[in-house]
Motif scaffolding. Structure first.
Motif, PDB file in Angstrom:
ATOM      1  N   GLY A 142       0.659  -1.069  -0.104  1.00  0.00           N
ATOM      2  CA  GLY A 142       0.122   0.145   0.225  1.00  0.00           C
ATOM      3  C   GLY A 142       0.822   1.483   0.022  1.00  0.00           C
ATOM      4  O   GLY A 142       0.055   2.382  -0.369  1.00  0.00           O
ATOM      5  N   LYS A 143       2.132   1.197   0.186  1.00  0.00           N
ATOM      6  CA  LYS A 143       2.850   2.485   0.186  1.00  0.00           C
ATOM      7  C   LYS A 143       2.977   2.784  -0.913  1.00  0.00           C
ATOM      8  O   LYS A 143       3.262   2.019  -1.910  1.00  0.00           O
ATOM      9  N   ARG A 144       3.533   4.158  -1.323  1.00  0.00           N
ATOM     10  CA  ARG A 144       4.177   4.743  -2.411  1.00  0.00           C
ATOM     11  C   ARG A 144       5.662   4.599  -2.286  1.00  0.00           C
ATOM     12  O   ARG A 144       6.238   5.020  -1.359  1.00  0.00           O
ATOM     13  N   ILE A 145       6.075   4.429  -3.342  1.00  0.00           N
ATOM     14  CA  ILE A 145       7.339   4.181  -3.564  1.00  0.00           C
ATOM     15  C   ILE A 145       8.134   4.557  -4.873  1.00  0.00           C
ATOM     16  O   ILE A 145       7.489   4.527  -5.855  1.00  0.00           O
ATOM     17  N   MET A 146       9.150   5.403  -4.941  1.00  0.00           N
ATOM     18  CA  MET A 146       9.808   5.903  -6.214  1.00  0.00           C
ATOM     19  C   MET A 146      11.315   5.394  -6.454  1.00  0.00           C
ATOM     20  O   MET A 146      12.118   5.480  -5.388  1.00  0.00           O
ATOM     21  N   LEU A 147      11.443   4.873  -7.542  1.00  0.00           N
ATOM     22  CA  LEU A 147      12.725   4.342  -7.740  1.00  0.00           C
ATOM     23  C   LEU A 147      13.391   5.377  -8.828  1.00  0.00           C
ATOM     24  O   LEU A 147      12.717   5.610  -9.694  1.00  0.00           O
ATOM     25  N   GLU A 148      14.857   5.733  -8.593  1.00  0.00           N
ATOM     26  CA  GLU A 148      15.472   6.828  -9.456  1.00  0.00           C
ATOM     27  C   GLU A 148      16.598   6.337 -10.065  1.00  0.00           C
ATOM     28  O   GLU A 148      17.083   5.306  -9.825  1.00  0.00           O
ATOM     29  N   CYS A 149      16.610   6.991 -11.304  1.00  0.00           N
ATOM     30  CA  CYS A 149      17.635   6.456 -12.509  1.00  0.00           C
ATOM     31  C   CYS A 149      18.169   7.816 -12.877  1.00  0.00           C
ATOM     32  O   CYS A 149      17.480   8.592 -13.412  1.00  0.00           O
ATOM     33  N   SER A 150      19.610   7.551 -13.052  1.00  0.00           N
ATOM     34  CA  SER A 150      20.289   8.932 -13.619  1.00  0.00           C
ATOM     35  C   SER A 150      21.364   8.197 -14.453  1.00  0.00           C
ATOM     36  O   SER A 150      21.857   7.395 -14.247  1.00  0.00           O
ATOM     37  N   GLN A 151      21.430   9.037 -15.846  1.00  0.00           N
ATOM     38  CA  GLN A 151      22.518   8.522 -16.764  1.00  0.00           C
ATOM     39  C   GLN A 151      23.486   9.854 -17.058  1.00  0.00           C
ATOM     40  O   GLN A 151      22.988  10.987 -17.450  1.00  0.00           O
ATOM     41  N   THR A 152      24.796   9.242 -17.368  1.00  0.00           N
ATOM     42  CA  THR A 152      25.438  10.258 -18.024  1.00  0.00           C
ATOM     43  C   THR A 152      26.110  10.095 -19.147  1.00  0.00           C
ATOM     44  O   THR A 152      26.962  10.663 -19.749  1.00  0.00           O
ATOM     45  N   LYS A 153      25.374   9.021 -19.825  1.00  0.00           N
ATOM     46  CA  LYS A 153      25.674   8.664 -21.338  1.00  0.00           C
ATOM     47  C   LYS A 153      25.260   9.574 -22.446  1.00  0.00           C
ATOM     48  O   LYS A 153      25.707   9.938 -23.509  1.00  0.00           O
ATOM     49  N   GLY A 154      24.451  10.680 -21.825  1.00  0.00           N
ATOM     50  CA  GLY A 154      23.772  11.498 -22.893  1.00  0.00           C
ATOM     51  C   GLY A 154      22.928  10.914 -24.111  1.00  0.00           C
ATOM     52  O   GLY A 154      22.414  11.625 -24.897  1.00  0.00           O
ATOM     53  N   HIS A 155      22.410   9.715 -23.595  1.00  0.00           N
ATOM     54  CA  HIS A 155      21.307   8.939 -24.642  1.00  0.00           C
ATOM     55  C   HIS A 155      19.936   9.737 -24.132  1.00  0.00           C
ATOM     56  O   HIS A 155      19.416  10.189 -23.198  1.00  0.00           O
ATOM     57  N   ASP A 156      19.120   9.657 -25.364  1.00  0.00           N
ATOM     58  CA  ASP A 156      17.702  10.123 -25.319  1.00  0.00           C
ATOM     59  C   ASP A 156      17.076   8.866 -24.961  1.00  0.00           C
ATOM     60  O   ASP A 156      15.828   9.213 -23.998  1.00  0.00           O
ATOM     61  N   ARG A 157      17.345   7.441 -25.095  1.00  0.00           N
ATOM     62  CA  ARG A 157      16.294   6.683 -24.848  1.00  0.00           C
ATOM     63  C   ARG A 157      16.586   5.922 -23.448  1.00  0.00           C
ATOM     64  O   ARG A 157      17.806   5.473 -23.016  1.00  0.00           O
ATOM     65  N   MET A 158      15.540   5.642 -22.560  1.00  0.00           N
ATOM     66  CA  MET A 158      15.713   5.204 -21.263  1.00  0.00           C
ATOM     67  C   MET A 158      14.664   4.133 -20.994  1.00  0.00           C
ATOM     68  O   MET A 158      13.303   4.371 -21.741  1.00  0.00           O
ATOM     69  N   TYR A 159      14.727   3.284 -20.379  1.00  0.00           N
ATOM     70  CA  TYR A 159      14.027   2.023 -20.124  1.00  0.00           C
ATOM     71  C   TYR A 159      13.831   1.627 -18.626  1.00  0.00           C
ATOM     72  O   TYR A 159      14.939   1.633 -17.974  1.00  0.00           O
ATOM     73  N   TRP A 160      12.814   1.003 -18.248  1.00  0.00           N
ATOM     74  CA  TRP A 160      12.744   0.417 -16.843  1.00  0.00           C
ATOM     75  C   TRP A 160      12.463  -0.947 -17.111  1.00  0.00           C
ATOM     76  O   TRP A 160      11.226  -1.297 -18.015  1.00  0.00           O
ATOM     77  N   TYR A 161      12.910  -1.996 -16.413  1.00  0.00           N
ATOM     78  CA  TYR A 161      12.681  -3.398 -16.575  1.00  0.00           C
ATOM     79  C   TYR A 161      12.653  -3.940 -15.458  1.00  0.00           C
ATOM     80  O   TYR A 161      13.123  -3.481 -14.272  1.00  0.00           O
ATOM     81  N   ARG A 162      11.997  -5.108 -14.868  1.00  0.00           N
ATOM     82  CA  ARG A 162      11.893  -5.765 -13.774  1.00  0.00           C
ATOM     83  C   ARG A 162      12.356  -7.143 -13.999  1.00  0.00           C
ATOM     84  O   ARG A 162      12.170  -7.669 -15.219  1.00  0.00           O
ATOM     85  N   GLN A 163      13.264  -7.807 -13.215  1.00  0.00           N
ATOM     86  CA  GLN A 163      13.785  -9.129 -13.276  1.00  0.00           C
ATOM     87  C   GLN A 163      13.001 -10.151 -12.307  1.00  0.00           C
ATOM     88  O   GLN A 163      13.210  -9.725 -11.288  1.00  0.00           O
ATOM     89  N   ASP A 164      12.604 -10.998 -12.635  1.00  0.00           N
ATOM     90  CA  ASP A 164      12.209 -12.200 -11.909  1.00  0.00           C
ATOM     91  C   ASP A 164      12.696 -13.394 -12.035  1.00  0.00           C
ATOM     92  O   ASP A 164      12.951 -13.956 -13.123  1.00  0.00           O
ATOM     93  N   PRO A 165      13.153 -14.162 -11.031  1.00  0.00           N
ATOM     94  CA  PRO A 165      13.681 -15.413 -11.273  1.00  0.00           C
ATOM     95  C   PRO A 165      12.893 -16.322 -12.263  1.00  0.00           C
ATOM     96  O   PRO A 165      11.604 -16.570 -12.026  1.00  0.00           O
ATOM     97  N   GLY A 166      13.549 -16.901 -13.264  1.00  0.00           N
ATOM     98  CA  GLY A 166      12.917 -17.514 -14.270  1.00  0.00           C
ATOM     99  C   GLY A 166      12.225 -16.912 -15.141  1.00  0.00           C
ATOM    100  O   GLY A 166      11.649 -17.736 -16.203  1.00  0.00           O
ATOM    101  N   LEU A 167      11.880 -15.567 -15.167  1.00  0.00           N
ATOM    102  CA  LEU A 167      11.293 -14.930 -16.002  1.00  0.00           C
ATOM    103  C   LEU A 167      12.084 -14.031 -17.206  1.00  0.00           C
ATOM    104  O   LEU A 167      11.471 -13.350 -17.839  1.00  0.00           O
ATOM    105  N   GLY A 168      13.254 -13.837 -16.875  1.00  0.00           N
ATOM    106  CA  GLY A 168      14.073 -13.029 -17.427  1.00  0.00           C
ATOM    107  C   GLY A 168      13.715 -11.554 -17.077  1.00  0.00           C
ATOM    108  O   GLY A 168      13.093 -11.067 -16.090  1.00  0.00           O
TER     109      GLY A 168
END
Lengths: 114, 112
Positions: B16-42
């Motif tokens: 029930g809690k709200r949570i934020m995960l943050e990501c920063s990059q120094t590559k200067g790229h325009d494209r960014m992605y969020w993935y989740r990894q679960d065992p056995g699911l890639g």
């Protein structure tokens, strides 16, 4: 449905022995193909990729992969495994359907025995 | 310094809690992605962004939202966390659509 299959969940190889990790895909056209490695506690790193041309591609860390259209496969190989190669390996397919994205296989965990 | 950083690296939160995960990059790229990894699911794609004004849902976006605050920053929010969102979350960035994706070290999230 489009899919990427890595049939081996775990593989154990002796240090110095050769390695082959299997990857099969199900897709109507030749997709873009990738292998990534995930070392313990780290993010994924690209080993190699195939888009077109020579079906044998060389990557970093001594890895290579061969694209075989007739078998819809893109297997990863290394002639002599080092203990530092112990990691999880992911095959990925780039799809141009709807939106362009990578579809990852479920991964193969490589264990290296002394 | 790492090209892609994620904070926090580990987080335990309650249902029930709200949570934020943050990501920063120094590559200067325009494209960014969020993935989740679960065992056995890639890895499965949650959201992706081609630039600050272009944000798109991935294959498993339900229960998640994102914000692209700048070219270098891409945050993932869980508005009301549930236990089956327990997973390892990765942020990545790339220069082009089929270019190498550079991954962060991951955030291990546990929802109790």
């Amino acid at each position: 449905a489009q899919s990427v299959t890595q049939p081996d969940i775990h593989i154990t190889v002796s240090e110095g022995a050769s390695l082959e990790l299997r990857c099969n895909y199900s897709y109507g056209a030749t997709p873009y193909l990738f292998w990534y490695v995930q070392s313990p506690g780290q993010g994924l790193q690209l080993l190699l990729k195939y888009f077109s041309g020579d079906t044998l591609v060389q990557g970093i860390k001594g890895f290579e992969a061969e694209f075989k259209r007739s078998q819809s496969s893109f297997n990863l190989r290394k002639p002599s495994v080092h203990w530092s190669d112990a990691a999880e390996y992911f095959c990925a397919v780039g799809l141009n359907t709807g939106f362009q994205k990578l579809v990852f296989g479920t991964g193969t965990r490589l264990l290296v025995s002394p | 310094d790492a090209d892609v950083t994620q904070t926090p690296r580990n987080r335990i939160t309650k249902t029930g809690k709200r949570i934020m995960l943050e990501c920063s990059q120094t590559k200067g790229h325009d494209r960014m992605y969020w993935y989740r990894q679960d065992p056995g699911l890639g890895l499965r794609l949650i959201y992706y962004s081609f630039d600050v004004k272009d944000i798109n849902k991935g294959e498993i976006s339900d229960g998640y939202s994102v914000s692209r605050q700048a070219q270098a920053k891409f945050s993932l929010s869980l508005e009301s966390a549930i236990p089956n969102q327990t997973a390892l979350y990765f942020c990545a960035t790339s220069e082009g659509v089929w270019s190498e994706q550079y991954f962060g070290p991951g955030t291990r999230l546990t929802v109790t």
